[in-house]
Design an enzyme around this catalytic site. Structure first.
Site, PDB file in Angstrom:
ATOM      1  N   ASN A   8       0.776  -1.162   0.080  1.00  0.00           N
ATOM      2  CA  ASN A   8      -0.092   0.015   0.007  1.00  0.00           C
ATOM      3  C   ASN A   8       1.116   1.380  -0.011  1.00  0.00           C
ATOM      4  OD1 ASN A   8      -1.837   2.058   0.518  1.00  0.00           O
ATOM      5  ND2 ASN A   8      -2.897   0.882   2.216  1.00  0.00           N
ATOM      6  N   LYS A  15       3.466   0.866   2.850  1.00  0.00           N
ATOM      7  CA  LYS A  15       3.231  -0.179   3.919  1.00  0.00           C
ATOM      8  C   LYS A  15       3.004  -1.388   3.175  1.00  0.00           C
ATOM      9  CE  LYS A  15       0.326   3.368   6.536  1.00  0.00           C
ATOM     10  NZ  LYS A  15      -0.942   3.971   6.137  1.00  0.00           N
ATOM     11  N   ARG A  89      -1.987  -2.100  -3.921  1.00  0.00           N
ATOM     12  CA  ARG A  89      -3.225  -1.222  -3.858  1.00  0.00           C
ATOM     13  C   ARG A  89      -2.877   0.142  -4.770  1.00  0.00           C
ATOM     14  NH1 ARG A  89      -4.170   3.705   0.026  1.00  0.00           N
ATOM     15  NH2 ARG A  89      -6.231   4.276  -0.617  1.00  0.00           N
ATOM     16  N   HIS A 178     -12.190   3.513  -1.204  1.00  0.00           N
ATOM     17  CA  HIS A 178     -12.369   2.532  -0.059  1.00  0.00           C
ATOM     18  C   HIS A 178     -13.056   1.175  -0.750  1.00  0.00           C
ATOM     19  CE1 HIS A 178     -12.770   6.070   3.163  1.00  0.00           C
ATOM     20  NE2 HIS A 178     -11.433   5.439   3.187  1.00  0.00           N
ATOM     21  N   HIS A 206     -17.810   3.311   6.528  1.00  0.00           N
ATOM     22  CA  HIS A 206     -16.049   3.283   6.547  1.00  0.00           C
ATOM     23  C   HIS A 206     -15.681   4.402   7.323  1.00  0.00           C
ATOM     24  CE1 HIS A 206     -12.121   1.882   5.441  1.00  0.00           C
ATOM     25  NE2 HIS A 206     -11.923   3.022   5.690  1.00  0.00           N
ATOM     26  N   LEU A 207     -15.501   4.356   8.604  1.00  0.00           N
ATOM     27  CA  LEU A 207     -15.367   5.347   9.439  1.00  0.00           C
ATOM     28  C   LEU A 207     -13.760   5.517  10.103  1.00  0.00           C
ATOM     29  CD1 LEU A 207     -18.314   5.463  11.705  1.00  0.00           C
ATOM     30  CD2 LEU A 207     -18.244   6.193   9.292  1.00  0.00           C
ATOM     31  N   GLY A 208     -13.072   5.904   9.257  1.00  0.00           N
ATOM     32  CA  GLY A 208     -11.577   6.129   9.683  1.00  0.00           C
ATOM     33  C   GLY A 208     -11.006   7.562   9.550  1.00  0.00           C
ATOM     34  N   ASN A 209      -9.831   7.957   9.059  1.00  0.00           N
ATOM     35  CA  ASN A 209      -9.507   9.098   9.000  1.00  0.00           C
ATOM     36  C   ASN A 209     -10.321   9.666   7.681  1.00  0.00           C
ATOM     37  OD1 ASN A 209      -7.728  10.720  10.493  1.00  0.00           O
ATOM     38  ND2 ASN A 209      -6.084   9.377  10.078  1.00  0.00           N
ATOM     39  N   GLY A 210     -10.062   8.754   6.673  1.00  0.00           N
ATOM     40  CA  GLY A 210     -10.976   9.188   5.489  1.00  0.00           C
ATOM     41  C   GLY A 210     -12.416   8.573   5.867  1.00  0.00           C
ATOM     42  N   ARG A 239     -10.771  16.286   6.157  1.00  0.00           N
ATOM     43  CA  ARG A 239     -11.572  16.774   4.710  1.00  0.00           C
ATOM     44  C   ARG A 239     -12.962  17.201   5.244  1.00  0.00           C
ATOM     45  NH1 ARG A 239     -10.234  11.254   1.933  1.00  0.00           N
ATOM     46  NH2 ARG A 239      -8.260  10.934   3.078  1.00  0.00           N
ATOM     47  N   ASP A 281      -8.374  13.720  15.276  1.00  0.00           N
ATOM     48  CA  ASP A 281      -8.543  12.196  15.808  1.00  0.00           C
ATOM     49  C   ASP A 281      -9.881  12.060  16.899  1.00  0.00           C
ATOM     50  OD1 ASP A 281      -8.147  10.165  17.643  1.00  0.00           O
ATOM     51  OD2 ASP A 281      -6.054   9.708  16.855  1.00  0.00           O
ATOM     52  N   GLU A 331     -14.832   0.561  14.128  1.00  0.00           N
ATOM     53  CA  GLU A 331     -14.362  -0.575  14.587  1.00  0.00           C
ATOM     54  C   GLU A 331     -14.376  -0.584  16.409  1.00  0.00           C
ATOM     55  OE1 GLU A 331     -10.792  -2.296  12.653  1.00  0.00           O
ATOM     56  OE2 GLU A 331     -11.832  -1.918  10.972  1.00  0.00           O
ATOM     57  N   GLU A 382      -8.038  -4.688   4.042  1.00  0.00           N
ATOM     58  CA  GLU A 382      -7.723  -4.593   2.561  1.00  0.00           C
ATOM     59  C   GLU A 382      -6.388  -5.436   2.200  1.00  0.00           C
ATOM     60  OE1 GLU A 382      -8.286  -0.327   4.286  1.00  0.00           O
ATOM     61  OE2 GLU A 382      -8.883   0.194   2.151  1.00  0.00           O
TER      62      GLU A 382
HETATM   63  P1  ADP Z   1      -7.124   5.759   8.007  1.00  0.00           P
HETATM   64  O1  ADP Z   1      -8.225   6.259   7.264  1.00  0.00           O
HETATM   65  O2  ADP Z   1      -5.879   6.626   8.130  1.00  0.00           O
HETATM   66  O3  ADP Z   1      -6.679   4.318   7.762  1.00  0.00           O
HETATM   67  P2  ADP Z   1      -8.110   4.658  10.549  1.00  0.00           P
HETATM   68  O4  ADP Z   1      -9.061   3.530  10.074  1.00  0.00           O
HETATM   69  O5  ADP Z   1      -6.886   4.181  11.388  1.00  0.00           O
HETATM   70  O6  ADP Z   1      -7.571   5.827   9.858  1.00  0.00           O
HETATM   71  O7  ADP Z   1      -9.025   5.611  11.680  1.00  0.00           O
HETATM   72  C1  ADP Z   1      -8.524   6.769  12.514  1.00  0.00           C
HETATM   73  C2  ADP Z   1      -9.659   7.274  13.290  1.00  0.00           C
HETATM   74  O8  ADP Z   1      -9.838   5.986  14.024  1.00  0.00           O
HETATM   75  C3  ADP Z   1      -9.052   8.069  14.364  1.00  0.00           C
HETATM   76  O9  ADP Z   1     -10.276   9.250  14.284  1.00  0.00           O
HETATM   77  C4  ADP Z   1      -9.131   7.512  15.555  1.00  0.00           C
HETATM   78  O10 ADP Z   1      -9.444   8.380  16.677  1.00  0.00           O
HETATM   79  C5  ADP Z   1      -9.751   6.317  15.510  1.00  0.00           C
HETATM   80  N1  ADP Z   1      -9.348   5.223  16.059  1.00  0.00           N
HETATM   81  C6  ADP Z   1      -8.389   4.443  15.445  1.00  0.00           C
HETATM   82  N2  ADP Z   1      -8.071   3.183  16.259  1.00  0.00           N
HETATM   83  C7  ADP Z   1      -8.686   3.562  17.495  1.00  0.00           C
HETATM   84  C8  ADP Z   1      -8.770   2.551  18.598  1.00  0.00           C
HETATM   85  N3  ADP Z   1      -7.953   1.624  18.987  1.00  0.00           N
HETATM   86  N4  ADP Z   1      -9.461   3.263  19.516  1.00  0.00           N
HETATM   87  C9  ADP Z   1     -10.398   4.135  19.329  1.00  0.00           C
HETATM   88  N5  ADP Z   1     -10.397   5.015  18.213  1.00  0.00           N
HETATM   89  C10 ADP Z   1      -9.627   4.619  17.053  1.00  0.00           C
END
Ligand code: ADP
Length: 397
Positions: A8, A15, A89, A178, A206-210, A239, A281, A331, A382
């Site tokens: 990736n 990565k 990827r 995604h 899909h709730l991450g950074n993105g 974003r 974060d 998650e 992924e």
């Molecule tokens: P990316 O889109 O960079 O892959 P991630 O899927 O790691 O991002 O998601 C990042 C977000 O998830 C951040 O807002 C963070 O607060 C939250 N997060 C990530 N890991 C944890 C964890 N172990 N416990 C609670 N929140 C988390």
């Protein structure tokens, strides 16, 4: 048993994960970060041990060479012949790639030609692929596109209401992102609820950074919240998600900014970070929410936009059977899942709060038996999806 490398590559990082197939066991993983800067950071996790060191990594080509050297020197593999295939990827597949593809010179040229759709990613990815092709001749290389899962979107969902010629001339349309995550999570969720994916009306968040959401109908992506680029849709870490396009021109003028500067603000200084002024974060914001008004409004908006999209997609799907949460926040953050679901009572969504609290990075059904919609947490993977595609397309035993 075969060993597959899943790669990736981002604009300044690479990565990797070495996965044994068909057992799907992760043998080792790591990353090279800050590629192109004075001092890069190299991390490796193998045999339960984590090592970290700093060293210059001038280019993605160097990152690949260093990775391969390290794999043999640290005896993670004895020699390169153990690597049966490599999966990459790739962020932008445009309208060319509808599925993962074995890479040859023509495919590589096409990936490079799509650079204008992902200027920070596709060139870096292509450079990584070239380096692997040179170092491991004859080993199948597979490209797995973030966008290909969304090539099933109907025109009604991928076209913007702008002059049609712009789509024909420049490919100005929704591509989404995604996709690999959605492909993995939707299949896994269907297995967990014990029904064929093709029978389910599903939304994956899909709730991450993105952050994005996907509406899945007949087992295929039907609509997705990211757009021409991953800037569109819901509020994300940095974003903006959807905004009125006129606001971009208005702010450019007020702040005397170039288009590039404004685009950068919308990508890197907006979202949770821009609203709160504290952090991108979610963990930081939830910790400050009761004492800081702006942390609170950032979290409220984050939840609200997700609720809006779920409502819109449920209407488009004409109902909802399964709602799935995935990625960092999806998650791990039970309070966010709970607050999203509290607004979905009108759909008959009923969470089991104990199950919800217990689900942290684990596969779990979190709705009650009476809930009209099954709600699940499914950690995304992924890299595993990439490795599976390599095995299939590379005809690896
Ligand atoms: P990316 O889109 O960079 O892959 P991630 O899927 O790691 O991002 O998601 C990042 C977000 O998830 C951040 O807002 C963070 O607060 C939250 N997060 C990530 N890991 C944890 C964890 N172990 N416990 C609670 N929140 C988390």
């Amino acid at each position: 048993m075969s060993k597959i490398l899943a790669i990736n590559a981002g604009s300044s990082s690479l990565k990797w994960r070495l996965i044994e197939m068909p057992t799907e066991k992760v043998i080792a993983k790591g990353s090279a970060e800050r590629i192109g800067q004075k001092l890069g950071k190299i991390k490796v996790v193998a045999n339960g041990e984590k090592t970290e060191r700093e060293s210059p990594v001038p280019t993605h080509h160097d990152a690949v060479e260093m990775l391969l050297k390290m794999l043999t020197e640290s005896k993670i593999i004895n020699d390169f012949s153990e690597i049966a295939g490599v999966g990459h990827r790739v962020v932008a597949g445009g309208e060319i790639f509808h599925q993962s593809t074995l890479i040859d010179e023509e495919v590589l040229t096409q990936i490079e030609s799509l650079a204008e759709y992902a200027p920070l990613h596709n060139p870096a990815e292509a450079e990584g692929i070239r380096a692997f092709m040179a170092a491991l001749p004859g080993v199948p290389e597979v490209a797995v596109f973030d966008t290909s899962f969304h090539q099933t979107l109907p025109a009604v969902n991928y076209l913007y209401s702008i002059p049609y010629d712009y789509y024909k001339q420049f490919g100005a349309r929704k591509y989404g992102a995604h996709g690999t995550s959605y492909r993995y999570v939707s299949q896994r969720a269907a297995e967990l609820v014990g029904q064929p994916l093709s029978d389910l009306k599903m939304i994956v968040a899909h709730l991450g950074n993105g952050v994005s959401l996907d509406a899945i109908k007949d087992g295929q992506s039907y609509n997705t919240s990211m757009g021409f680029t991953p800037l569109a849709g819901v509020t994300m870490g940095t974003r903006s998600g959807d905004i009125d396009a006129s606001l971009v021109a208005f702010l450019e003028e007020k702040l005397e900014l170039s288009v590039e500067q404004m685009t950068d603000i919308l990508n890197t200084k907006s979202g949770l970070l821009g609203l709160s002024g504290i952090s991108s974060d979610m963990r930081d914001l939830l910790a400050k929410e009761t004492t800081d008004e702006r942390a609170k409004i950032a979290v409220d908006i984050f939840i609200d936009r997700i609720v809006q999209y779920i409502g819109a997609y449920t209407a488009q799907l004409n109902g909802l059977d399964t709602l799935v949460f995935t990625a960092g926040i999806g998650e791990n953050e039970a309070p966010i899942r709970s607050r999203v679901c509290q607004s979905l009572g009108y759909l008959g969504v009923e969470l089991d709060e104990n199950l919800n609290k217990a689900a942290r990075g684990t596969e779990q059904l979190i709705s009650t038996p009476q809930s009209k919609v099954k709600v699940l947490v499914v950690p995304t993977d992924e890299e595993l999806m990439i490795a599976r595609d390599v095995v299939e397309l590379g005809k690896i035993k």
